[in-house]
Write an enzyme that holds these catalytic residues in place. Structure first.
Site, PDB file in Angstrom:
ATOM      1  N   GLU A  81       0.827  -1.246   0.024  1.00  0.00           N
ATOM      2  CA  GLU A  81       0.047  -0.052  -0.081  1.00  0.00           C
ATOM      3  C   GLU A  81       0.759   1.256   0.120  1.00  0.00           C
ATOM      4  OE1 GLU A  81      -2.927   0.156   3.045  1.00  0.00           O
ATOM      5  OE2 GLU A  81      -2.873   2.255   3.219  1.00  0.00           O
TER       6      GLU A  81
ATOM      7  N   GLU B 187      -2.281  11.644   3.534  1.00  0.00           N
ATOM      8  CA  GLU B 187      -3.281  11.411   4.821  1.00  0.00           C
ATOM      9  C   GLU B 187      -3.368  12.353   5.549  1.00  0.00           C
ATOM     10  OE1 GLU B 187      -4.479   6.919   5.719  1.00  0.00           O
ATOM     11  OE2 GLU B 187      -2.323   7.064   5.691  1.00  0.00           O
TER      12      GLU B 187
END
Length: 465
Positions: free
Chosen positions: A341, A346
């Site tokens: 990933e 974020e």
């Protein structure tokens, strides 16, 4: 009965009556008010009072022929003293708070005696003629686009603009609410451009700052543009995007429901004015809805330079992300985190404006506390646009915030085996706005900030020539 006896008896009967009459006459002389309640005579220095919009001190002289008190129901007035006694003139000091409203206001100053209002003096306070815009800062897409601004005024107003690339309609108005449409031509320059609008009403003036982002595509050295979405169409996404429809709690204990359907007439995914808006809101059923979309999830891209320009929402509970997952994963043999990933950006609203990048693999992931991650403070990440990017090659991954390196990791430093470096096949970009969950809700959530929106100006993908 003798006449002498009759005379004595008559006198004895008459004495109590005379006594009562004498007492009555004495009371009338001593205690009867000059004016019974309702007929109290009051004199005041002003029959009506007026104050300007600013805070003020006024004086009202009061004299009455009975004891009295003074009061008002208006919370913007203070009266001192609160009354006086019979036949004594008193200066009542009236403290008036500033009127920040958009209309004249009135109050009654009541003089009360015997439980009844015997005099009422009206006080009127003026207001400042003003116009209030719904926004004082506005960012527009670099493409030819429109935006709307609501102006609420209590008098005639004008909105002026000196930039030829921006037009306003209407540019003047009157009392009430008026929606102004701003139209910007495409900005093909390499830099953003700005306009300062002047909103005038009476003696007040307000500046509104409008920024139009650059629509120019800057190609990194050695790369060529292979795919992009500038979101200049609408109102829905193009065919390259696939929206997720997941229940709450499906991943990371997140509280939102991901849906591409309309809820209460609202959409979680809207393309308008050159931007993709991912909306998160609480619906009439009490549930939270938001959006998550994948770009070309069946094909993706192996290696390249991936970037998005985004404006992050604010509020405790928000968790926006721009990240990547591998295409066509066999979850039975190559499940998470073994599949890999890449988190380009974020941010959680509980820690505002701190943006992070992370890599997750079988050997390096957050369940073990070994993920490769880095966080930096990005002033204005919430509320203004910034560029978040990933440069991914066979041997290195670098993420950027506005061109500054955020995270750098190499295959040599992490390990060449699949468990350490699974970044050797196609991944696809993901955009989503989560609510709550393991990280987004680590300090709780604040539903009062809803609705919120993640704004994306573009997504661009470059690969080496």
């Amino acid at each position: 009965m003798t006449s002498k006896f009759k005379t004595i008896l008559a006198l004895s009967l008459l004495i109590p009556v005379l006594s009562v009459l004498m007492i009555s006459c004495g009371d009338d002389e001593e205690d009867t008010p000059v004016n019974p309640v309702g007929n109290v005579s009051v004199s005041v220095s002003e029959d009506a009072l007026h104050a300007g919009p600013d805070a003020a001190q006024l004086t009202l002289n009061v004299k009455a022929d009975a004891d009295w008190s003074v009061s008002s129901d208006a919370d913007w007035l203070t009266l001192r003293p609160s009354g006086g006694v019979k036949n004594v003139a008193v200066d009542v000091q009236i403290s008036v708070k500033a009127n920040s409203g958009m209309e004249e206001r009135t109050a009654d100053i009541r003089i009360v005696s015997g439980g009844k209002t015997v005099k009422s003096v009206p006080l009127t306070q003026g207001y400042v003629m003003t116009a209030i815009p719904s926004l004082k800062t506005l960012t527009m897409s670099g493409a030819a686009s429109t935006a709307k601004l609501t102006i609420t005024a209590n008098g005639d107003w004008t909105l002026s603009n000196s930039e030829s690339w921006l037009t306003l309609s209407p540019s003047k108005g009157g009392s009430g609410e008026t929606v102004v449409e701003l139209k910007a031509s495409a900005n093909n320059e390499s830099a953003d451009r700005n306009a300062a609008l002047k909103l005038a009403c009476g003696d007040s003036e307000t500046e509104i700052s409008v920024t139009q982002l650059s629509d120019a595509i800057v190609i990194p050295d050695g790369y060529t543009l292979v795919w992009s979405d500038e979101f200049n169409g609408g109102p829905t996404l193009g065919r390259d995007w696939v929206a997720e429809n997941w229940p709450a709690g499906y991943v990371n204990n997140e509280l939102q429901i991901y849906t591409s359907k309309q809820i209460d007439g609202k959409s979680t995914l809207v393309v308008e004015n050159g931007m993709l808006n991912i909306n998160c809101f609480k619906a009439s059923d009490g549930k939270i809805y938001s959006g998550r979309v994948n770009a070309c999830p069946n094909t993706g891209w192996t290696y390249g330079y991936f970037e998005a320009r985004m404006n992050l929402p604010a509020g405790k509970g928000t968790w926006p992300a721009f990240w990547m997952m591998p295409c066509n994963v066999d979850w039975s043999t190559n499940g998470w985190p073994r599949c890999g990933e890449i988190d380009i950006m974020e941010e959680v609203g509980a820690n505002p404006n701190y943006v992070s990048s992370s890599l997750h693999t079988e050997n390096y992931n957050h369940t073990k506390g070994t993920q490769k991650t880095h966080e930096m403070y990005c002033a204005g990440a919430e509320g203004s646009f910034h560029v978040y990017a990933l440069e991914w090659t066979e041997d290195e991954i670098i993420t950027y915030v506005d061109g500054k390196v955020q995270l750098r990791a190499t295959r040599a430093s992490m390990g060449t085996d699949h468990a350490s470096w699974p970044f050797h096949y196609a991944f696809y970009p993901i955009l989503n706005l989560a609510w709550g969950g393991d990280w987004g809700g680590y300090k709780g959530v604040d539903d009062s900030v809803l609705p919120v929106t993640l704004k994306i100006d573009y997504v661009r993908i470059f690969q080496k020539k």
